[in-house]
Design a protein around this motif. Structure first.
Motif, PDB file in Angstrom:
ATOM      1  N   LEU A  80      -9.150 -25.369  49.500  1.00 14.99           N
ATOM      2  CA  LEU A  80      -8.965 -26.592  48.720  1.00 14.99           C
ATOM      3  C   LEU A  80      -8.284 -27.629  49.605  1.00 14.99           C
ATOM      4  CD1 LEU A  80      -8.954 -28.180  46.017  1.00 14.99           C
ATOM      5  CD2 LEU A  80      -6.726 -27.130  45.542  1.00 14.99           C
ATOM      6  N   ILE A  82      -6.820 -31.495  49.788  1.00 18.25           N
ATOM      7  CA  ILE A  82      -6.352 -32.595  48.933  1.00 18.25           C
ATOM      8  C   ILE A  82      -6.252 -33.866  49.769  1.00 18.25           C
ATOM      9  CG2 ILE A  82      -4.516 -33.442  47.439  1.00 18.25           C
ATOM     10  CD1 ILE A  82      -3.821 -30.572  46.778  1.00 18.25           C
ATOM     11  N   THR A 116     -15.807 -24.783  50.328  1.00 19.25           N
ATOM     12  CA  THR A 116     -14.902 -25.926  50.401  1.00 19.25           C
ATOM     13  C   THR A 116     -14.802 -26.625  49.048  1.00 19.25           C
ATOM     14  OG1 THR A 116     -15.527 -26.262  52.711  1.00 19.25           O
ATOM     15  CG2 THR A 116     -14.382 -28.065  51.617  1.00 19.25           C
ATOM     16  N   TYR A 117     -13.580 -26.864  48.620  1.00 22.00           N
ATOM     17  CA  TYR A 117     -13.286 -27.618  47.405  1.00 22.00           C
ATOM     18  C   TYR A 117     -12.484 -28.851  47.815  1.00 22.00           C
ATOM     19  CZ  TYR A 117     -14.597 -23.322  44.918  1.00 22.00           C
ATOM     20  OH  TYR A 117     -15.277 -22.230  44.448  1.00 22.00           O
ATOM     21  N   VAL A 119     -10.416 -32.550  46.729  1.00 16.29           N
ATOM     22  CA  VAL A 119      -9.785 -33.478  45.783  1.00 16.29           C
ATOM     23  C   VAL A 119      -9.640 -34.819  46.487  1.00 16.29           C
ATOM     24  CG1 VAL A 119      -7.712 -34.023  44.460  1.00 16.29           C
ATOM     25  CG2 VAL A 119      -8.540 -31.669  44.546  1.00 16.29           C
ATOM     26  N   SER A 137     -15.817 -30.757  43.629  1.00 12.91           N
ATOM     27  CA  SER A 137     -14.935 -31.875  44.002  1.00 12.91           C
ATOM     28  C   SER A 137     -14.385 -32.536  42.748  1.00 12.91           C
ATOM     29  CB  SER A 137     -15.684 -32.898  44.856  1.00 12.91           C
ATOM     30  OG  SER A 137     -16.749 -33.480  44.134  1.00 12.91           O
ATOM     31  N   VAL A 153      -8.472 -28.224  38.276  1.00  9.99           N
ATOM     32  CA  VAL A 153      -8.784 -27.828  39.652  1.00  9.99           C
ATOM     33  C   VAL A 153      -8.645 -26.317  39.828  1.00  9.99           C
ATOM     34  CG1 VAL A 153      -8.082 -28.053  42.078  1.00  9.99           C
ATOM     35  CG2 VAL A 153      -8.115 -30.071  40.595  1.00  9.99           C
ATOM     36  N   LEU A 157     -11.271 -22.082  40.825  1.00 12.56           N
ATOM     37  CA  LEU A 157     -10.745 -21.313  41.951  1.00 12.56           C
ATOM     38  C   LEU A 157     -10.312 -19.921  41.501  1.00 12.56           C
ATOM     39  CD1 LEU A 157      -8.645 -24.147  43.624  1.00 12.56           C
ATOM     40  CD2 LEU A 157     -10.799 -23.212  44.464  1.00 12.56           C
ATOM     41  N   LEU A 173      -7.813 -17.454  48.761  1.00 12.69           N
ATOM     42  CA  LEU A 173      -7.707 -18.859  48.353  1.00 12.69           C
ATOM     43  C   LEU A 173      -6.668 -19.548  49.219  1.00 12.69           C
ATOM     44  CD1 LEU A 173      -8.111 -21.318  46.559  1.00 12.69           C
ATOM     45  CD2 LEU A 173      -6.557 -20.293  44.883  1.00 12.69           C
ATOM     46  N   ILE A 175      -5.127 -23.534  50.740  1.00 17.41           N
ATOM     47  CA  ILE A 175      -4.989 -24.938  50.367  1.00 17.41           C
ATOM     48  C   ILE A 175      -4.473 -25.732  51.569  1.00 17.41           C
ATOM     49  CG2 ILE A 175      -2.651 -24.563  49.463  1.00 17.41           C
ATOM     50  CD1 ILE A 175      -3.246 -26.744  47.383  1.00 17.41           C
ATOM     51  N   ILE A 241      -0.803 -25.634  42.758  1.00 17.00           N
ATOM     52  CA  ILE A 241      -1.736 -26.743  42.965  1.00 17.00           C
ATOM     53  C   ILE A 241      -1.135 -28.042  42.435  1.00 17.00           C
ATOM     54  CG2 ILE A 241      -3.973 -27.686  42.260  1.00 17.00           C
ATOM     55  CD1 ILE A 241      -5.114 -24.893  42.443  1.00 17.00           C
TER      56      ILE A 241
END
Length: 309
Positions: A80, A82, A116-117, A119, A137, A153, A157, A173, A175, A241
């Motif tokens: 993730l 951001i 891939t995620y 924000v 996204s 979000v 996940l 996972l 970030i 998150i």
């Protein structure tokens, strides 16, 4: 010279208008930083205590939960990243994207497939321009995120973590976000959220005792350790998150304030430079006019002297 002076005056007027805009944006960003800092300060203790609670449950039981147990051969990982919805924040979004790219490369080098995620519109645009796949996204809330946004979000996940890798799930996972350190320092960081790394602290070590050469934790779980983990782990992911979103928002506002202050300072320097050039052009006009008057007066005097002869 008169035409050149008009050009300088127009440029001074234009730069002055730009300076007013950047000054206003700097003040707005400064006011938003204070609010963002308060939210970060309010959310961080909750996230830390919830992490400690999850760690305590995982330490104090023999339950092998899918969100705390590492796969023997992890094959897939979710990352993730951001970023921001808006620009005018210097290298804020690009640094966050670089951190995400570094994390992705590191996981790929370990033989893991990466989902891939993203924000923030900046990150979405970066991947879209390069025609790279993004699993999911989210946009529109990076300046002022809420806990509801964090839950939105976190949901896909957590779902991906609970599914088998053969069914599109992931084993890890991670970030990548920007940690707010101070008004002048914001640091891109990479962290693994799941599986949870179980590290016993000094306080937790004091809560165990030795009996028959085995370590027993002083915890009772109702209704069961597995059900407690089922309830706590989603909240753990959501809180982490949410805290990362708040840290990123505060970092973005700080970066915007710094960028707008730099733009305002540059505008002031440009105005001073243009003012000096305008003054020089005005002085040149005055000098030229005086020279023309003196030259005309001398010519009239010479003409009068010639006629008298």
């Amino acid at each position: 010279m008169a035409a050149q002076l008009r050009v300088y005056k127009r440029r001074i007027k234009s730069v002055t208008a730009t300076k007013k805009i950047t000054r206003a944006m700097e003040m707005i960003a400064a006011s938003r930083i204070v609010k963002a800092q308060r939210k970060v300060a309010a959310s961080t203790p909750y996230a830390d205590e919830l992490t400690a609670a999850v760690t305590a449950v995982a330490h104090g039981s023999d339950v092998k939960h899918p969100l705390t147990t590492e796969a023997k051969r992890p094959r897939r990982a979710a990352v993730l990243i951001i970023t921001s919805d808006r620009g005018l924040a210097g290298a804020y979004s690009s640094n966050a994207i670089k951190a995400g790219e570094h994390l992705t490369s590191q996981l790929a080098s370990e033989g893991k497939e990466v989902d891939t995620y993203i924000v923030g519109r900046k990150g979405v645009s970066y991947y879209a321009f390069r025609e790279r796949h993004v699993t999911r996204s989210w946009t529109g809330f990076t300046d002022n995120p809420t806990y509801a946004d964090a839950k939105e979000v976190a949901a896909p996940l957590i779902e991906a973590m609970e599914r088998d890798t053969d069914e599109g799930g992931v084993d890890e996972l991670h970030i990548a976000f920007t940690e707010f350190v101070s008004m002048m320092t914001q640091t891109p960081v990479e962290r693994r959220l799941l599986p949870l790394k179980l590290e016993r602290t000094a306080e937790e070590s004091a809560e165990v005792f030795q009996r028959d050469e085995h370590t027993h934790a002083l915890y009772d779980f109702e209704p069961s350790a597995e059900q407690v983990l089922d309830a706590l782990l989603p909240r753990y992911v959501e809180s982490r998150i949410y805290n990362a979103l708040l840290q990123s928002a505060a970092s973005k506002h700080a970066a915007t304030r710094r960028a707008m202050k730099s733009a305002t300072d540059n505008a002031e320097e440009l105005i001073k430079s243009l003012t000096r050039l305008a003054n020089a052009a005005r002085q040149a006009d005055i000098t030229q006019e005086i020279s023309e008057i003196v030259g005309g007066s001398s010519a009239l005097a010479d003409a009068s002297a010639g006629s008298e002869r």
